[in-house]
Design an enzyme around this catalytic site. Sequence first.
Site, PDB file in Angstrom:
ATOM      1  CE1 TYR A  37      -3.926   2.164   0.236  1.00  0.00           C
ATOM      2  CE2 TYR A  37      -2.644   3.331   1.889  1.00  0.00           C
ATOM      3  CZ  TYR A  37      -3.722   3.275   1.031  1.00  0.00           C
ATOM      4  OH  TYR A  37      -4.599   4.339   0.969  1.00  0.00           O
TER       5      TYR A  37
ATOM      6  CB  SER B 223      -7.014   2.640  -2.890  1.00  0.00           C
ATOM      7  OG  SER B 223      -7.415   3.950  -2.663  1.00  0.00           O
TER       8      SER B 223
ATOM      9  CG  ASP C 173     -13.954   3.986  -6.760  1.00  0.00           C
ATOM     10  OD1 ASP C 173     -14.113   4.830  -5.848  1.00  0.00           O
ATOM     11  OD2 ASP C 173     -12.919   3.311  -6.879  1.00  0.00           O
TER      12      ASP C 173
ATOM     13  CG  HIS D   8     -12.343   3.076  -3.184  1.00  0.00           C
ATOM     14  ND1 HIS D   8     -11.623   3.315  -4.340  1.00  0.00           N
ATOM     15  CD2 HIS D   8     -11.420   3.055  -2.173  1.00  0.00           C
ATOM     16  CE1 HIS D   8     -10.339   3.436  -4.050  1.00  0.00           C
ATOM     17  NE2 HIS D   8     -10.192   3.278  -2.746  1.00  0.00           N
TER      18      HIS D   8
END
Length: 717
Positions: free
Chosen positions: A488, A568, A651, A687
């Site tokens: 991430y 993301s 999203d 999302h």
Amino acid sequence: MRRRLFVAVLLSSAVALTPTMSSAAQAPHAAPAFAYPQAKRVDVVETQFGVPVADPYRWLENDVRNDPEVANWVEAENKVTDAFLQTLPLRGFFKQRMTALYDYERYGLPVKKGGHYFYQHNTGLQNQSVLFVRDGLSGEPRQLIDPNGWSKDGATALAEWTPSDDGKLLAYSVQDGGTDWRTVRVMDVATGKLRTDELKWLKYSGGVAWAKDGTGFFYSRYPAPVAEATFQNATLNHRIYFHKLGTPQAADRLIYATAASPKLNHYVQVSDDGRWLVISTSEAGDENDVHVIDLRKQGLKPIALFTGRKNQWAYVGNDGMRFYFATDKDAPLKRVAAVDVGRAGATEATVVPEAKEALSDVSMIGGKLIASYLVDAKSEARVYSLTGNKLSTIDLPGIGTVGGFYGKSTDPETFFSFTSFNRPTTIYRYDTASGQESAWAEPKLTFDPETISVEQQFYQSKDGTKVPMFIVRKKGTSGPAPTLLYGYGGFNISVTPSFNPANIAWIERGGVYALANIRGGAEYGNAWHDGGRLANKQNVFDDFISAGEYLKAHGIAAPKGLAAIGRSNGGLLVGAVTNERPDLFDAVSPGVGVMDMLRFDKFTAGRYWVDDYGHPDKEGDFKTLLTYSPYHNIKGGKAYPALIAVTADTDDRVVPGHSFKYIAKLQATEGTGSAPHLIRIDTRSGHGSGKPITKIIEEYSDVYSFLGHFTGLDSTR
């Protein structure tokens, strides 16, 4: 914290077999030639700081619901992707095994109000969890809200819910089709009947804060958006209101606003004693102001405690006039401080000093402070007195992540959750007086966790920084194996051990799951975050690339068997490292990614991200962003790995135009190799939050079968 809204952790599922050296190292399957849909190119070139920037697929930013041309392109792309996915031998296996692995009973953390215990429960394969209440800890469960009947596709979800202080009323949010927008309703807990109250246009607000007397609640919202821009326009003018029960939303009383600074956001809490309103204000980063309002006084005049948005101040609780906060002021790993709001000019004083480990959360329960720390990205929970004396350390079941410890400051009990890569969430009750803990809800498993090995290794990044990485695989696995590498790396968010049925399926089949705790997160406090943002963002990509090199060099990942996956901000990560090192990865999946780093701030939540990414309209930041923007750095002349991007039509966190433009350019760029470069576009999905289990299983069976196909997983026996 607002940061946590930008992270979506999607679950999935899995079966069992161990690879041999020869099968795991087999070359990936050859890919057929693809006839991708033709995406038109438009002549859009904008000169920024003397640099001409082409954006030939700008039209794909348009909302698919309002633009037939975009809708036709989406339909055509999905047809190509679906046709290929149907040929994958692992697709049926993953769907079947994930369905089986998901079919276990799950509980959420209980919330105690007025002797009532509220919690969510899922029997296993319910698309949405059901909200129950018990009268007393051992009372008979009574169903309050079952959202599974709210829509045929299961995509309308129960989002935030908050009982009143006496437990007689419940305010809850409805989330439809994955959007971040919320609609709030109010229910009578005893009868289950809905009241007339209905509030709209809540977003990133974290629910409501009930007044002590139960006559209404405080909440924050945005103005109603223009209809055609509901899912795309940036949100401004966040305000706090008080809603009196039984009155229309139009009559709600404005409590706090900053008209001169429309980009500021305001979040509201009511103290446990009901006297104080605590308002946290931020713009783009974690740094925030704090104001309090004495609800016993007329005029509701805010008292400024911390201003200037120079530090992080997370309200923990109060003991009368003494307010406790977790803060990074003079403490990059955070400390607990207290301030007396009854004394003019009082300054905060340290209660629990900064430790050697990063402080991740603090609660005030039973007249004590319970502090959760990260020790090399693993949880540890410590108990302190209100004067800062350490009393004990709470026993945890092993390497994993702890959460919860919610409740009132006077409660004699609290609940916490524990999870790990091989352990689904278990809920524990903790007695604050005795320090004893006991399992309150423990799932019956559909696999044997003792067959799964969880270990932590450390590797060196490009600049010599030591980075931790979790390695999860079947016990007894020997030799290189197809490996999923997840990362991430952003927004001060720590990525810690968690249970994902999809990963269990991958591991049972003979694969390895690796999680690299790259810079940009909060695993080691502010320095770790700062080391991976703004001008330092390249460190994030270097950390991830070094993790991949380590996995191959140490015989963990197969020579032709390394897949990269992220969502993301992690989708941005995968897109960037694929551009930089397409030779390292054998298959990749950027999910709901931020792919256009020069226009991200123009849509919905994008303006909040400038604290991590920088401002595209500032020359220094622009030049940095242009060096790694996935959309702008696609280049021919090098073979890209097999790629399946993932996004969704609803999203409104990271708008799908990011992924649309990225994949259109990748497919049209000559000299990127013969491997498939596909996109999977979900409908009535956002999302990640509120996504029904059927859609989760479908998505991850598609993605994991694709990644498995090109890393040799489907040949392991």
